[in-house]
Design an enzyme around this catalytic site. Structure first.
Site, mmCIF file in Angstrom:
data_model
loop_
_atom_site.group_PDB
_atom_site.id
_atom_site.type_symbol
_atom_site.label_atom_id
_atom_site.label_comp_id
_atom_site.label_asym_id
_atom_site.label_seq_id
_atom_site.Cartn_x
_atom_site.Cartn_y
_atom_site.Cartn_z
ATOM 1 N N HIS A 173 0.811 -1.224 0.000
ATOM 2 C CA HIS A 173 0.000 0.000 0.000
ATOM 3 C C HIS A 173 0.841 1.269 0.000
ATOM 4 C CE1 HIS A 173 0.933 -0.133 4.299
ATOM 5 N NE2 HIS A 173 0.689 1.155 4.310
HETATM 6 C C1 UD1 Z 1 -2.214 5.751 5.271
HETATM 7 C C2 UD1 Z 1 -0.952 6.347 5.850
HETATM 8 C C3 UD1 Z 1 0.156 5.306 5.859
HETATM 9 C C4 UD1 Z 1 -0.286 4.043 6.562
HETATM 10 C C5 UD1 Z 1 -1.608 3.542 5.980
HETATM 11 C C6 UD1 Z 1 -2.121 2.393 6.787
HETATM 12 C C7 UD1 Z 1 -0.486 8.730 5.468
HETATM 13 C C8 UD1 Z 1 0.294 9.699 4.661
HETATM 14 N N1 UD1 Z 1 -0.478 7.453 5.026
HETATM 15 O O1 UD1 Z 1 -1.948 5.373 3.925
HETATM 16 O O2 UD1 Z 1 1.282 5.823 6.535
HETATM 17 O O3 UD1 Z 1 0.699 3.067 6.396
HETATM 18 O O4 UD1 Z 1 -2.575 4.603 6.026
HETATM 19 O O5 UD1 Z 1 -2.989 1.604 6.047
HETATM 20 O O6 UD1 Z 1 -1.087 9.102 6.448
HETATM 21 N N2 UD1 Z 1 -9.146 4.695 0.853
HETATM 22 C C9 UD1 Z 1 -10.329 4.007 0.790
HETATM 23 N N3 UD1 Z 1 -10.981 3.772 1.971
HETATM 24 C C10 UD1 Z 1 -10.520 4.189 3.177
HETATM 25 C C11 UD1 Z 1 -9.329 4.905 3.213
HETATM 26 C C12 UD1 Z 1 -8.643 5.136 2.039
HETATM 27 O O7 UD1 Z 1 -10.798 3.626 -0.266
HETATM 28 O O8 UD1 Z 1 -11.180 3.923 4.204
HETATM 29 C C13 UD1 Z 1 -8.429 4.935 -0.423
HETATM 30 C C14 UD1 Z 1 -8.717 6.291 -1.034
HETATM 31 O O9 UD1 Z 1 -8.728 6.147 -2.403
HETATM 32 C C15 UD1 Z 1 -7.502 7.109 -0.619
HETATM 33 C C16 UD1 Z 1 -6.401 6.061 -0.612
HETATM 34 O O10 UD1 Z 1 -7.018 4.872 -0.171
HETATM 35 O O11 UD1 Z 1 -7.223 8.159 -1.498
HETATM 36 C C17 UD1 Z 1 -5.247 6.397 0.317
HETATM 37 O O12 UD1 Z 1 -5.734 6.633 1.643
HETATM 38 P P1 UD1 Z 1 -4.861 7.515 2.676
HETATM 39 O O13 UD1 Z 1 -5.477 7.501 4.005
HETATM 40 O O14 UD1 Z 1 -4.538 8.835 2.070
HETATM 41 O O15 UD1 Z 1 -3.476 6.777 2.709
HETATM 42 P P2 UD1 Z 1 -3.132 5.251 2.902
HETATM 43 O O16 UD1 Z 1 -2.507 4.774 1.630
HETATM 44 O O17 UD1 Z 1 -4.285 4.496 3.443
HETATM 45 N N1 UDP Z 2 -3.709 -5.577 8.803
HETATM 46 C C1 UDP Z 2 -4.971 -6.137 8.882
HETATM 47 N N2 UDP Z 2 -5.568 -6.559 7.731
HETATM 48 C C2 UDP Z 2 -4.964 -6.482 6.514
HETATM 49 C C3 UDP Z 2 -3.679 -5.911 6.447
HETATM 50 C C4 UDP Z 2 -3.087 -5.456 7.604
HETATM 51 O O1 UDP Z 2 -5.533 -6.264 9.972
HETATM 52 O O2 UDP Z 2 -5.576 -6.898 5.511
HETATM 53 C C5 UDP Z 2 -3.106 -5.068 10.039
HETATM 54 C C6 UDP Z 2 -1.749 -5.653 10.369
HETATM 55 O O3 UDP Z 2 -1.877 -6.829 11.125
HETATM 56 C C7 UDP Z 2 -1.095 -4.514 11.143
HETATM 57 C C8 UDP Z 2 -1.691 -3.286 10.524
HETATM 58 O O4 UDP Z 2 -2.880 -3.679 9.865
HETATM 59 O O5 UDP Z 2 -1.483 -4.574 12.512
HETATM 60 C C9 UDP Z 2 -0.727 -2.688 9.539
HETATM 61 O O6 UDP Z 2 -1.353 -1.699 8.822
HETATM 62 P P1 UDP Z 2 -0.831 -1.182 7.416
HETATM 63 O O7 UDP Z 2 -0.007 -2.204 6.761
HETATM 64 O O8 UDP Z 2 -2.020 -0.695 6.691
HETATM 65 O O9 UDP Z 2 0.008 0.112 7.814
HETATM 66 P P2 UDP Z 2 1.508 0.393 8.282
HETATM 67 O O10 UDP Z 2 1.829 -0.486 9.423
HETATM 68 O O11 UDP Z 2 2.391 0.185 7.097
HETATM 69 O O12 UDP Z 2 1.491 1.837 8.636
#
Ligand code: UD1
Ligand code: UDP
Length: 369
Positions: free
Chosen positions: A203
């Protein structure tokens, strides 16, 4: 003490669940969800499974450009802080929700406490790296998960208010591993045998938003000698579709919805190895004794690489292919992230370090004669 905890994204729910439990025994928690993650499978499921209380406030920011998203969080959080007058704002990790909390705390002169302080990837093109640095420098209490994190803070001149607490995700996994074995049916549901599949998650912006990188990862995963189970973040699904890679991915990989925490932990525990660009998943793999190949060129969790449980392979197709086939073995089993009591330690430190609430002014005793 009254603590305002800020969460917004999936990994923060896992981390906050650990601390929240202890916090509510010691004082009052005002729980704020920024709304950064809003899909049921990225948000609600964690509150249910981890028994996190309903947030007191949901700021409903949803997705946007990083600047606008962070700005909305700041604008909507400030009145909550004004209304609730917390003794501290408690932040987790490195997302935009973390940074917004740090800015509001410092502007309103409320103590800022940061869980997972001191992590550095040394890659400033990563949005999370900037969030971490800014948050640490705005924090009064810095809860570092490892010795390396403490050393990173010292290099930046941060020593006051730094405490080595261990990592709250270790606390979380100790409980979740056992519960997942009892409660999860994901292996049966997907017809998987332990040790006979690879788990993958992607992601990170640098991988999803670059077609060449995403294509390399998909093609390399498709070459794995075992079936690959791929719970896909919505952002990754969007890009696979946009770049015309969706059918290439689904033809060779078992692409599934993002999983709830217990099902995911069960999958990670049972996987032969995992390929991921997630910070949390790298650590959890290490805790569960699952070898990890990290689809990035660097990591904040350097200890997992040093002992051979984690290999950095970047989004590089040939390095990923090799790491999926090679039967490499870890060289050591250290325990750099504490003993599973980080949550308790953090709450004790908050109690010790925050100034006692000012006593209500007492009326002067009135003499009756
Ligand atoms: C965010 C965090 C990242 C973290 C990740 C955990 C920042 C800059 N990034 O990344 O550090 O590792 O969360 O998963 O804060 N979207 C959906 N549904 C949701 C949320 C997001 O469809 O509930 C989609 C949208 O298209 C959105 C994209 O995901 O534009 C990215 O979401 P965003 O919260 O900006 O960043 P993440 O990639 O989720
Ligand atoms: N996780 C989850 N379901 C998934 C993928 C990840 O429950 O399908 C959990 C995972 O066990 C961990 C957390 O989400 O606790 C990690 O989140 P993510 O990888 O989105 O973010 P990051 O740690 O890179 O910020």
């Amino acid at each position: 003490m009254r603590i305002c905890s800020i969460v917004g994204a999936r990994p923060q729910f896992v981390k906050a669940a650990v601390v929240s439990r202890q916090l509510r025994e010691a004082g009052e928690e005002v729980l704020v969800h920024t709304g950064q993650h809003y899909d049921e499978e990225l948000s609600d499921v964690f509150f249910e499974e981890l028994d996190i209380p309903e947030p007191d406030y949901n700021l409903g920011v949803a997705s946007d450009t990083h600047g606008r998203q962070t700005a909305k969080m700041i604008a909507r959080l400030e009145p909550v802080v004004e209304e609730t007058s917390p003794d501290a704002i408690l932040l987790y990790g490195d997302t935009n929700s973390t940074l917004a909390g740090a800015i509001v705390g410092s502007k309103r002169d409320v103590a800022v406490a940061h869980v997972e302080a001191g992590l550095r990837s040394e890659n400033r093109s990563m949005p999370e790296e900037i969030n971490r640095i800014l948050t640490d420098h705005a924090s009064d209490l810095l809860f570092a998960p490892s010795e390396a994190a403490v050393a990173n803070l010292a290099e930046e001149g941060l020593g006051d208010g730094v405490y080595l607490t261990g990592d709250v995700m270790y606390d979380a996994i100790l409980d979740a591993r056992e519960r997942s074995h009892r409660q999860s049916t994901i292996l049966e549901d997907l017809d998987l045998e332990p040790g006979e599949f690879v788990l993958a998650t992607v992601h990170r912006a640098s991988n999803t938003d670059d077609r060449a990188n995403l294509a390399s990862i998909v093609d390399a995963l498709a070459s794995a000698p075992l079936p690959v189970v791929f719970p896909a973040h919505p952002r990754t699904v969007d890009r696979l579709e946009e770049y015309g890679l969706w059918s290439r991915a689904t033809e060779h990989l078992e692409v599934i919805e993002p999983q709830g925490y217990l099902d995911f932990v069960r999958l990670l525990d049972a996987a032969e190895r995992v390929a991921t660009d997630s910070g949390g998943v790298q650590k959890e793999a290490f805790f569960l004794g699952t070898r990890c190949l990290t689809l990035r060129e660097e990591t904040e969790w350097v200890e997992t690489v040093d002992c051979g449980w984690n290999r950095l392979v970047g989004p590089n197709e040939s390095r990923i292919r090799e790491a999926l086939r090679d039967d490499w073995q870890p060289t050591a089993d250290p325990q750099p992230y504490g003993d599973g009591t980080a949550g308790r330690r953090i709450v004790e430190l908050l109690e010790e370090q925050l100034p006692a609430p000012k006593a209500e002014p007492q009326a002067e005793p009135v003499s009756l004669d």
